[in-house]
Design a protein around this motif. Sequence first.
Motif, PDB file in Angstrom:
ATOM      1  N   ALA A 330     -32.475 -27.193 -73.467  1.00  0.00           N
ATOM      2  CA  ALA A 330     -32.707 -28.633 -73.563  1.00  0.00           C
ATOM      3  C   ALA A 330     -31.438 -29.369 -73.986  1.00  0.00           C
ATOM      4  N   PHE A 331     -30.708 -28.839 -74.968  1.00  0.00           N
ATOM      5  CA  PHE A 331     -29.468 -29.464 -75.408  1.00  0.00           C
ATOM      6  C   PHE A 331     -28.420 -29.441 -74.298  1.00  0.00           C
ATOM      7  N   VAL A 332     -28.339 -28.323 -73.599  1.00  0.00           N
ATOM      8  CA  VAL A 332     -27.353 -28.205 -72.510  1.00  0.00           C
ATOM      9  C   VAL A 332     -27.702 -29.154 -71.379  1.00  0.00           C
ATOM     10  N   ASP A 333     -28.967 -29.190 -70.974  1.00  0.00           N
ATOM     11  CA  ASP A 333     -29.381 -30.057 -69.865  1.00  0.00           C
ATOM     12  C   ASP A 333     -29.139 -31.535 -70.180  1.00  0.00           C
ATOM     13  N   ALA A 334     -29.258 -31.903 -71.457  1.00  0.00           N
ATOM     14  CA  ALA A 334     -29.069 -33.302 -71.850  1.00  0.00           C
ATOM     15  C   ALA A 334     -27.604 -33.655 -72.066  1.00  0.00           C
ATOM     16  N   GLY A 335     -26.721 -32.646 -72.058  1.00  0.00           N
ATOM     17  CA  GLY A 335     -25.317 -32.907 -72.359  1.00  0.00           C
ATOM     18  C   GLY A 335     -25.128 -33.398 -73.781  1.00  0.00           C
ATOM     19  N   ALA A 336     -25.900 -32.831 -74.715  1.00  0.00           N
ATOM     20  CA  ALA A 336     -25.921 -33.335 -76.090  1.00  0.00           C
ATOM     21  C   ALA A 336     -24.841 -32.737 -76.977  1.00  0.00           C
ATOM     22  N   ALA A 337     -24.096 -31.766 -76.477  1.00  0.00           N
ATOM     23  CA  ALA A 337     -23.105 -31.110 -77.332  1.00  0.00           C
ATOM     24  C   ALA A 337     -21.955 -30.569 -76.503  1.00  0.00           C
ATOM     25  N   ASP A 338     -20.802 -30.470 -77.147  1.00  0.00           N
ATOM     26  CA  ASP A 338     -19.664 -29.801 -76.522  1.00  0.00           C
ATOM     27  C   ASP A 338     -19.820 -28.290 -76.635  1.00  0.00           C
ATOM     28  N   LEU A 339     -20.400 -27.853 -77.746  1.00  0.00           N
ATOM     29  CA  LEU A 339     -20.753 -26.456 -77.944  1.00  0.00           C
ATOM     30  C   LEU A 339     -22.175 -26.383 -78.469  1.00  0.00           C
ATOM     31  N   VAL A 340     -22.894 -25.334 -78.083  1.00  0.00           N
ATOM     32  CA  VAL A 340     -24.179 -25.042 -78.708  1.00  0.00           C
ATOM     33  C   VAL A 340     -24.047 -23.720 -79.440  1.00  0.00           C
ATOM     34  N   GLN A 341     -24.532 -23.716 -80.687  1.00  0.00           N
ATOM     35  CA  GLN A 341     -24.574 -22.433 -81.380  1.00  0.00           C
ATOM     36  C   GLN A 341     -25.804 -21.659 -80.915  1.00  0.00           C
ATOM     37  N   VAL A 342     -25.559 -20.476 -80.384  1.00  0.00           N
ATOM     38  CA  VAL A 342     -26.639 -19.543 -80.075  1.00  0.00           C
ATOM     39  C   VAL A 342     -26.851 -18.753 -81.355  1.00  0.00           C
ATOM     40  N   LYS A 343     -27.819 -19.203 -82.156  1.00  0.00           N
ATOM     41  CA  LYS A 343     -28.030 -18.634 -83.491  1.00  0.00           C
ATOM     42  C   LYS A 343     -28.894 -17.398 -83.333  1.00  0.00           C
ATOM     43  N   THR A 344     -28.232 -16.282 -83.159  1.00  0.00           N
ATOM     44  CA  THR A 344     -28.860 -15.060 -82.656  1.00  0.00           C
ATOM     45  C   THR A 344     -30.173 -14.664 -83.341  1.00  0.00           C
ATOM     46  N   PRO A 345     -30.291 -14.676 -84.678  1.00  0.00           N
ATOM     47  CA  PRO A 345     -31.581 -14.266 -85.252  1.00  0.00           C
ATOM     48  C   PRO A 345     -32.719 -15.211 -84.910  1.00  0.00           C
ATOM     49  N   ASP A 346     -32.407 -16.475 -84.645  1.00  0.00           N
ATOM     50  CA  ASP A 346     -33.456 -17.454 -84.357  1.00  0.00           C
ATOM     51  C   ASP A 346     -34.011 -17.328 -82.947  1.00  0.00           C
ATOM     52  N   LEU A 347     -33.273 -16.701 -82.044  1.00  0.00           N
ATOM     53  CA  LEU A 347     -33.741 -16.579 -80.664  1.00  0.00           C
ATOM     54  C   LEU A 347     -34.663 -15.390 -80.471  1.00  0.00           C
ATOM     55  N   GLY A 348     -34.700 -14.503 -81.453  1.00  0.00           N
ATOM     56  CA  GLY A 348     -35.502 -13.301 -81.302  1.00  0.00           C
ATOM     57  C   GLY A 348     -34.688 -12.206 -80.645  1.00  0.00           C
ATOM     58  N   GLY A 349     -35.175 -11.659 -79.527  1.00  0.00           N
ATOM     59  CA  GLY A 349     -34.491 -10.560 -78.863  1.00  0.00           C
ATOM     60  C   GLY A 349     -33.075 -10.916 -78.433  1.00  0.00           C
ATOM     61  N   VAL A 350     -32.163  -9.920 -78.495  1.00  0.00           N
ATOM     62  CA  VAL A 350     -30.774 -10.178 -78.106  1.00  0.00           C
ATOM     63  C   VAL A 350     -30.653 -10.511 -76.622  1.00  0.00           C
ATOM     64  N   ASP A 351     -31.634 -10.104 -75.820  1.00  0.00           N
ATOM     65  CA  ASP A 351     -31.620 -10.483 -74.410  1.00  0.00           C
ATOM     66  C   ASP A 351     -31.739 -11.994 -74.251  1.00  0.00           C
ATOM     67  N   ARG A 352     -32.413 -12.646 -75.192  1.00  0.00           N
ATOM     68  CA  ARG A 352     -32.549 -14.104 -75.140  1.00  0.00           C
ATOM     69  C   ARG A 352     -31.248 -14.789 -75.562  1.00  0.00           C
ATOM     70  N   SER A 353     -30.477 -14.148 -76.422  1.00  0.00           N
ATOM     71  CA  SER A 353     -29.151 -14.676 -76.741  1.00  0.00           C
ATOM     72  C   SER A 353     -28.254 -14.622 -75.518  1.00  0.00           C
ATOM     73  N   VAL A 354     -28.354 -13.548 -74.759  1.00  0.00           N
ATOM     74  CA  VAL A 354     -27.602 -13.459 -73.501  1.00  0.00           C
ATOM     75  C   VAL A 354     -27.996 -14.610 -72.585  1.00  0.00           C
ATOM     76  N   ALA A 355     -29.282 -14.820 -72.414  1.00  0.00           N
ATOM     77  CA  ALA A 355     -29.763 -15.892 -71.533  1.00  0.00           C
ATOM     78  C   ALA A 355     -29.297 -17.259 -72.023  1.00  0.00           C
ATOM     79  N   ALA A 356     -29.233 -17.453 -73.328  1.00  0.00           N
ATOM     80  CA  ALA A 356     -28.799 -18.743 -73.877  1.00  0.00           C
ATOM     81  C   ALA A 356     -27.323 -18.998 -73.584  1.00  0.00           C
ATOM     82  N   VAL A 357     -26.491 -17.973 -73.721  1.00  0.00           N
ATOM     83  CA  VAL A 357     -25.074 -18.131 -73.365  1.00  0.00           C
ATOM     84  C   VAL A 357     -24.944 -18.458 -71.883  1.00  0.00           C
ATOM     85  N   LEU A 358     -25.705 -17.762 -71.060  1.00  0.00           N
ATOM     86  CA  LEU A 358     -25.620 -17.983 -69.608  1.00  0.00           C
ATOM     87  C   LEU A 358     -26.121 -19.367 -69.215  1.00  0.00           C
ATOM     88  N   ALA A 359     -26.957 -19.972 -70.049  1.00  0.00           N
ATOM     89  CA  ALA A 359     -27.444 -21.332 -69.764  1.00  0.00           C
ATOM     90  C   ALA A 359     -26.308 -22.343 -69.766  1.00  0.00           C
TER      91      ALA A 359
END
Length: 446
Positions: A330-359
């Motif tokens: 949502a933050f990426v789609d809105a252009g709301a930040a220059d960087l987004v922190q992928v806060k790994t413990p908050d995403l749950g599985g590390v596969d979701r951290s991968v997906a967040a970086v790829l977003a």
Amino acid sequence: MRIRTIRATPTVSGFYTDDQAAIKAGAERDGFDYRGEPRTAGFTRVRQAGEALSVELDLGSPAGPDRSLVAHGDCCAVQYSGAGGRDPPFFAGDHRSTVEGPVADNLRGRDAAAFRENAALLEAMRPGGDRLHTAVRYGVSQALLHAAALARGTTMTDVLADEFDLDPATEPIPVFGQSGDERRRTAEKMLLKRTPVLPHGLFNSAEAVGEDGSRLREYLAWLADRADEAVADAAAAGEAYEPRFHVDVYGTLGDLFGPPYDRAEVVDYLADLRAAAAPYPLQVEGPMDEGGRAEQIHAMCELREGLADAGVAVDVVADEWCDTLEDVRAFVDAGAADLVQVKTPDLGGVDRSVAAVLACEGTDTRAYLGGTCNETDRSARVCAHVALATDAAQTLAKPGMGFDEGYMVVENEMRRTVTRRADRRKPGSERRPGRTPTAADGGVDR
């Protein structure tokens, strides 16, 4: 190779869990501790000792049942648990029976090499109808990734590259150091070690930032002076050092100014911070905390637009209310930040951290693979592989707030992995990805 048994052991994390709401409201410091009543659900005091839950997957061994390969991951949660829509504080004893019970029942007997399938199963689990705590999904998925690397005889970086069709980084990802309250002394340590991104700063209260924001501005001016000396020293030694400044203000600028954030008073203050930090690039994390994702995205977009219109070169970093994979998108789609922190413990599985970086791919938003000081050496090492596999813009030195230890853990894991992968690509190498592991491999990282 199959998952045979699962063990869970309550352990300790690298820092503490803190009630951010109580601290921002003025909880009194008492040495290292805080006095006052907690304000966030799940806290029994403002600062609590951090906990972790170590998860081990016994995979057996080609050499026989007495020489098992063991995969390992650590369940842990962020320092400011319960804030900004996050899961409540994590207490290891509350979740051990879940890991050794329903989670183990679902994973036992599964192919250890099938990381994404196993991670998806973990994500979908609802024992008793409730989703697993993010810390549980985080730690068990680390163990599943390690298990896949052991089963395939390769690195965790290569498992992720194969599963997500990625081209991993061939050099370590720039590491971002975090100073804790020792903002000056620890920043000097970072400069001595030529840390690429620094210092975080922990500007989490009006006292730290200054009632009028002057303390943050003065700190950045001091840091720029010290960085000048480090850059000059590096040049004299024939080295190039180009540090980037990144400060986390935990929404305190929102408390100081309030909306709208594109007005001159706010933009001029950020311009002052930029001038103080010059000539070094400046990133400001969590400038405000508006109490919800939609509100935070609107405020961040407003600030970015104001900075762009005024030509102020300060990058804003999303943290508050950017916790899940859906939040990141949502933050990426809105252009709301220059960087987004992928806060790994908050995403749950590390596969979701991968997906967040790829977003962030193909957008103007860069991915900062972050996390928390309240992790463990194990979770930090696994995240180093996520950073390499996804070629993130920067990654966090963790765990702890002493800097040296976390920097060592993350930087060394990346350097070893880069070297190992380069050796395997050399013609005639005897160690190729995909070889069958032997008992001699033990439970070491691959």
